[in-house]
Design an enzyme around this catalytic site. Structure first.
Site, PDB file in Angstrom:
ATOM      1  N   CYS A  13      85.435  56.193  28.640  1.00 37.00           N
ATOM      2  CA  CYS A  13      85.342  56.643  27.536  1.00 37.00           C
ATOM      3  C   CYS A  13      85.963  56.943  27.057  1.00 37.00           C
ATOM      4  CB  CYS A  13      83.747  56.147  26.887  1.00 37.00           C
ATOM      5  SG  CYS A  13      82.966  55.923  25.734  1.00 37.00           S
ATOM      6  N   CYS A  16      83.344  58.933  23.900  1.00 34.94           N
ATOM      7  CA  CYS A  16      81.746  60.134  25.185  1.00 34.94           C
ATOM      8  C   CYS A  16      82.519  61.130  24.549  1.00 34.94           C
ATOM      9  CB  CYS A  16      81.879  58.936  26.126  1.00 34.94           C
ATOM     10  SG  CYS A  16      81.416  57.005  25.640  1.00 34.94           S
TER      11      CYS A  16
END
Length: 89
Positions: A13, A16
């Site tokens: 991600c 993230c």
């Protein structure tokens, strides 16, 4: 009062990875006033399902009374700090 910041993330991600330095800086600056629990959704799908996490990153701030705030997407430091204060950190 125990305050926990649950960080739901995945290694793949991109957003993230943008969120990580913000959380690390907060953790350093707030020196033990709250706990960070990193939850890899690929490895802990049961926990992600329990908290109904559908998008990443998701941050959930909770205290002894339950969930105080939920953030979806990259969240700015100021918003996290406000929620931590509301939770009693």
């Amino acid at each position: 009062m125990t305050v926990t910041l649950k960080d739901f993330y995945a290694d793949w991600c991109g957003p993230c990875k943008t969120q990580d330095p913000i959380l690390e800086e907060l953790e350093d600056d707030w020196e033990g006033r709250f706990e960070v629990e990193k939850i890899n959704v690929d490895e802990q799908q049961d926990v992600a399902n329990e908290y109904q996490v559908r998008s990443l990153p998701t941050l959930i701030i909770e205290n002894d009374d339950g969930i105080v705030e939920r953030f979806v997407g990259v969240t700015q430091r100021e918003d996290i700090e406000d929620a931590l204060e509301s939770a009693g950190a």
